[in-house]
Scaffold this motif. Structure first.
Motif, PDB file in Angstrom:
ATOM      1  N   ARG A  13       0.818  -1.203   0.000  1.00 49.51           N
ATOM      2  CA  ARG A  13       0.000   0.000   0.000  1.00 49.51           C
ATOM      3  C   ARG A  13       0.861   1.267   0.000  1.00 49.51           C
ATOM      4  O   ARG A  13       0.352   2.367  -0.006  1.00 49.51           O
ATOM      5  CB  ARG A  13      -0.943  -0.001   1.196  1.00 49.51           C
ATOM      6  CG  ARG A  13      -1.903  -1.183   1.181  1.00 49.51           C
ATOM      7  CD  ARG A  13      -2.818  -1.159   2.369  1.00 49.51           C
ATOM      8  NE  ARG A  13      -3.795  -0.076   2.279  1.00 49.51           N
ATOM      9  CZ  ARG A  13      -4.934  -0.149   1.603  1.00 49.51           C
ATOM     10  NH1 ARG A  13      -5.226  -1.235   0.923  1.00 49.51           N
ATOM     11  NH2 ARG A  13      -5.778   0.862   1.589  1.00 49.51           N
ATOM     12  N   ALA A 147      -6.744   1.283  -6.458  1.00 52.22           N
ATOM     13  CA  ALA A 147      -7.415   0.986  -5.197  1.00 52.22           C
ATOM     14  C   ALA A 147      -7.019  -0.383  -4.665  1.00 52.22           C
ATOM     15  O   ALA A 147      -6.945  -1.353  -5.420  1.00 52.22           O
ATOM     16  CB  ALA A 147      -8.929   1.055  -5.378  1.00 52.22           C
ATOM     17  N   GLU A 151      -1.215   3.117  -2.125  1.00 53.29           N
ATOM     18  CA  GLU A 151      -1.838   4.417  -1.896  1.00 53.29           C
ATOM     19  C   GLU A 151      -0.899   5.575  -2.163  1.00 53.29           C
ATOM     20  O   GLU A 151      -1.340   6.660  -2.532  1.00 53.29           O
ATOM     21  CB  GLU A 151      -2.355   4.490  -0.459  1.00 53.29           C
ATOM     22  CG  GLU A 151      -3.520   3.547  -0.199  1.00 53.29           C
ATOM     23  CD  GLU A 151      -4.084   3.673   1.195  1.00 53.29           C
ATOM     24  OE1 GLU A 151      -3.341   4.117   2.109  1.00 53.29           O
ATOM     25  OE2 GLU A 151      -5.274   3.344   1.377  1.00 53.29           O
ATOM     26  N   CYS A 171       0.821  10.965  -4.105  1.00 55.16           N
ATOM     27  CA  CYS A 171      -0.376  10.134  -4.164  1.00 55.16           C
ATOM     28  C   CYS A 171      -1.152  10.518  -5.416  1.00 55.16           C
ATOM     29  O   CYS A 171      -1.007  11.625  -5.946  1.00 55.16           O
ATOM     30  CB  CYS A 171      -1.229  10.255  -2.907  1.00 55.16           C
ATOM     31  SG  CYS A 171      -1.571  11.929  -2.359  1.00 55.16           S
ATOM     32  N   ILE A 180      -8.030   4.911  -6.794  1.00 52.65           N
ATOM     33  CA  ILE A 180      -8.317   5.648  -5.567  1.00 52.65           C
ATOM     34  C   ILE A 180      -8.956   6.958  -6.013  1.00 52.65           C
ATOM     35  O   ILE A 180      -8.306   7.784  -6.645  1.00 52.65           O
ATOM     36  CB  ILE A 180      -7.028   5.901  -4.765  1.00 52.65           C
ATOM     37  CG1 ILE A 180      -6.320   4.576  -4.468  1.00 52.65           C
ATOM     38  CG2 ILE A 180      -7.346   6.641  -3.468  1.00 52.65           C
ATOM     39  CD1 ILE A 180      -4.947   4.739  -3.837  1.00 52.65           C
ATOM     40  N   ASP A 184     -14.104  10.388  -3.377  1.00 59.20           N
ATOM     41  CA  ASP A 184     -14.254   9.806  -2.046  1.00 59.20           C
ATOM     42  C   ASP A 184     -13.505  10.696  -1.058  1.00 59.20           C
ATOM     43  O   ASP A 184     -12.352  10.439  -0.715  1.00 59.20           O
ATOM     44  CB  ASP A 184     -13.708   8.382  -2.029  1.00 59.20           C
ATOM     45  CG  ASP A 184     -13.956   7.658  -0.705  1.00 59.20           C
ATOM     46  OD1 ASP A 184     -14.304   8.329   0.292  1.00 59.20           O
ATOM     47  OD2 ASP A 184     -13.780   6.431  -0.654  1.00 59.20           O
ATOM     48  N   ASN A 187     -11.719   9.255   2.058  1.00 59.65           N
ATOM     49  CA  ASN A 187     -10.499   8.506   1.767  1.00 59.65           C
ATOM     50  C   ASN A 187      -9.359   9.437   1.393  1.00 59.65           C
ATOM     51  O   ASN A 187      -8.197   9.202   1.765  1.00 59.65           O
ATOM     52  CB  ASN A 187     -10.754   7.506   0.649  1.00 59.65           C
ATOM     53  CG  ASN A 187      -9.732   6.392   0.622  1.00 59.65           C
ATOM     54  OD1 ASN A 187      -9.245   5.948   1.660  1.00 59.65           O
ATOM     55  ND2 ASN A 187      -9.405   5.921  -0.563  1.00 59.65           N
ATOM     56  N   ARG A 190      -8.064  10.807   4.582  1.00 61.42           N
ATOM     57  CA  ARG A 190      -7.305   9.793   5.320  1.00 61.42           C
ATOM     58  C   ARG A 190      -5.899   9.609   4.760  1.00 61.42           C
ATOM     59  O   ARG A 190      -4.919   9.575   5.508  1.00 61.42           O
ATOM     60  CB  ARG A 190      -8.061   8.455   5.266  1.00 61.42           C
ATOM     61  CG  ARG A 190      -7.352   7.328   6.017  1.00 61.42           C
ATOM     62  CD  ARG A 190      -8.018   5.982   5.772  1.00 61.42           C
ATOM     63  NE  ARG A 190      -7.935   5.570   4.374  1.00 61.42           N
ATOM     64  CZ  ARG A 190      -6.859   4.997   3.842  1.00 61.42           C
ATOM     65  NH1 ARG A 190      -5.766   4.802   4.578  1.00 61.42           N
ATOM     66  NH2 ARG A 190      -6.857   4.637   2.574  1.00 61.42           N
ATOM     67  N   ILE A 191      -5.795   9.497   3.428  1.00 66.42           N
ATOM     68  CA  ILE A 191      -4.488   9.256   2.801  1.00 66.42           C
ATOM     69  C   ILE A 191      -3.556  10.439   3.009  1.00 66.42           C
ATOM     70  O   ILE A 191      -2.380  10.269   3.373  1.00 66.42           O
ATOM     71  CB  ILE A 191      -4.667   8.937   1.304  1.00 66.42           C
ATOM     72  CG1 ILE A 191      -5.360   7.586   1.138  1.00 66.42           C
ATOM     73  CG2 ILE A 191      -3.323   8.945   0.582  1.00 66.42           C
ATOM     74  CD1 ILE A 191      -5.768   7.265  -0.283  1.00 66.42           C
TER      75      ILE A 191
END
Length: 354
Positions: A13, A147, A151, A171, A180, A184, A187, A190-191
Motif C-alpha cells: 500500500r 485501489a 496508496e 499520491c 483511488i 471519495d 479517503n 485519510r491518505i
C-alpha cells in the motif's frame, strides 16, 4: 480517454525509493518537472508504435526532465505484452498496451514517479496492472493510484553536502472504480493525513474532468463525462492543499487547463497529453504538450516556474515548440478562469508572482 473497466487486488500500500546519490538537491530549493498523459505506443488492436522502438520519443524533453530534482507524469495505459481486454474498442474508446520493452524509455527520460490512477490502467485487467507495477518497480520509478494496491510512494533525494535526504510523497487519484478516487472525500483526507507527517514535500496528482478540445476551461462545480462523475476539481485541489499538499497537478481532459496559486502552493488543473504518438487525434490544442517546471522552497511554497511548450507529432513524440503555444494557451485560460490570479505568465511561459 473514453470508457473504463474494473479490477481489484491487494499488495503493498506504500513504497519508498531513493534517487541516485549522484543527483543531489539543496534543502532550500527543490525543482520539479511535471507532464500529463504518457502513452508511448500500443500493440492493441494493432501495432501502432513509434519509429526506432521509441528511443527518440523524449529527445527534446530529456534535458528538462533530467535536470529536475524530481520528474513526474501520468502513465496512460499498461506496460504489458499479453492479457485480454473487456473494452469494446472504437474511435472513441481505446485500450492501450505498450510493450514492456519500452519501459526503460521512461527511466532514461528522467521520470521518478508515474501515476496509475486513470481510465486506462485497467485496460488489460489485473494482468496488465501487475505487469505495469513490476516494470516500474524494476526501474525504481514510484507509482500509486490503484485501489487496494498502493496508496502512495515516497521518493528520497540526497541533500548536497549532507547525509540527510529530502522525502517527497506522491499520491494519485482518479475517477474510475478501480482507482483511488478523488470523489471519495473521506479517503482522500485519510491518505493525505497519513502521508503528510512522513514527508518534507507532498505532491498530489489527479485524473479528472471532461475530455476534448471543448473541455479546456475549468468549470465551477462537478464535471460529468460519459455519465461519470469526473470531479469537482477546484474544490478537490483546494482541499488537498488545505490538508498539506504542496503541489497539485492534473490530467485527464487531454488538453491543457489553467494554473492557480492557492495559499502559496501551485495547482495545475490539467497538463493535457504529453506523449501520444499514434492512434489519438493531435489536432489543434489536443496536440499541445506542456512541461511544467516548478521551483519550491523547503516548505513547499512556490518560488517560480516555467511552462515549456511542446507539440506532439504522430509517431515521433513531443517536440519543442518555438511559438510557445501551450504556454500562451495556459496563460489565457488562467486569465479567464482564475479570478484575481496571484501569478503572471509570460508569452514564453515564465511564471512569476504578481
Amino acid at each position: 480517454m473514453g470508457c473504463s473497466s474494473q479490477s481489484r487486488d491487494v499488495s503493498a500500500r506504500e513504497s519508498s525509493i531513493s534517487k541516485s546519490a549522484e543527483q543531489k538537491a539543496t534543502p532550500d530549493t527543490l525543482t520539479f518537472a511535471f507532464v500529463g498523459d504518457i502513452m508511448m505506443g500500443t500493440t492493441f488492436p494493432s501495432r501502432m508504435l513509434p519509429a526506432d522502438d521509441g528511443k527518440h520519443l523524449f529527445r527534446d524533453a530529456k534535458d528538462i526532465l533530467q535536470r529536475a530534482d524530481i520528474a513526474a507524469g501520468n502513465l496512460e495505459g499498461t506496460l504489458c505484452d499479453g492479457g485480454q481486454t473487456k473494452k469494446k474498442v472504437s474511435n472513441i474508446c481505446y485500450a492501450f498496451r505498450t510493450p514492456t520493452s519500452y519501459s526503460h524509455l521512461l527511466k532514461e527520460a528522467g521520470f521518478d514517479f508515474l501515476g496509475m490512477a486513470n481510465n486506462h490502467a485497467n485496460d488489460f485487467g489485473l494482468e496488465g496492472i501487475v505487469s505495469t507495477e513490476k516494470q516500474l518497480d524494476a526501474l525504481g520509478i514510484g507509482r500509486a493510484g490503484i485501489a487496494g494496491r498502493q496508496e502512495y510512494a515516497i521518493v528520497e533525494i540526497p541533500v548536497d553536502g549532507d547525509s540527510r535526504s529530502i522525502k517527497v510523497g506522491f499520491c494519485a487519484f482518479g475517477h474510475n472504480s478501480y482507482t483511488i478516487t478523488h470523489t471519495d472525500t473521506a479517503n482522500v483526507v485519510r491518505i493525505l493525513r497519513k502521508l503528510r507527517p512522513q514527508v518534507d514535500i507532498l505532491v498530489v496528482c489527479f485524473h479528472g474532468g471532461a475530455e476534448g478540445a471543448k473541455a479546456s476551461h475549468l468549470p465551477q462545480g462537478k464535471e460529468l463525462f460519459l455519465g461519470e462523475n469526473r470531479g469537482s476539481l477546484r474544490q478537490f485541489a483546494h482541499r488537498c492543499i488545505d490538508l498539506g499538499a504542496d503541489i497539485v497537478y492534473g490530467h485527464g481532459p487531454h488538453v491543457p487547463r489553467c494554473i492557480e496559486l492557492y495559499n502559496d502552493k501551485l495547482i495545475a488543473y490539467s497538463l493535457g497529453n504529453f506523449c501520444t504518438p499514434k492512434s489519438v487525434s493531435l489536432k489543434g490544442i489536443s496536440g499541445y504538450a506542456p512541461l511544467l517546471e516548478v521551483k519550491v522552497n523547503g516548505e513547499g511554497r512556490f518560488l517560480e516556474g516555467k511552462i515549456h511548450s511542446f507539440i506532439q507529432q504522430p509517431a515521433i513524440g513531443p517536440r519543442l515548440d518555438g511559438q510557445h503555444r501551450a504556454a500562451q494557451l495556459i496563460r489565457d485560460l488562467t486569465a479567464s478562469d482564475i479570478l484575481h490570479s496571484q501569478i503572471k505568465i509570460s508569452s514564453e511561459g515564465d511564471i512569476i508572482r504578481r
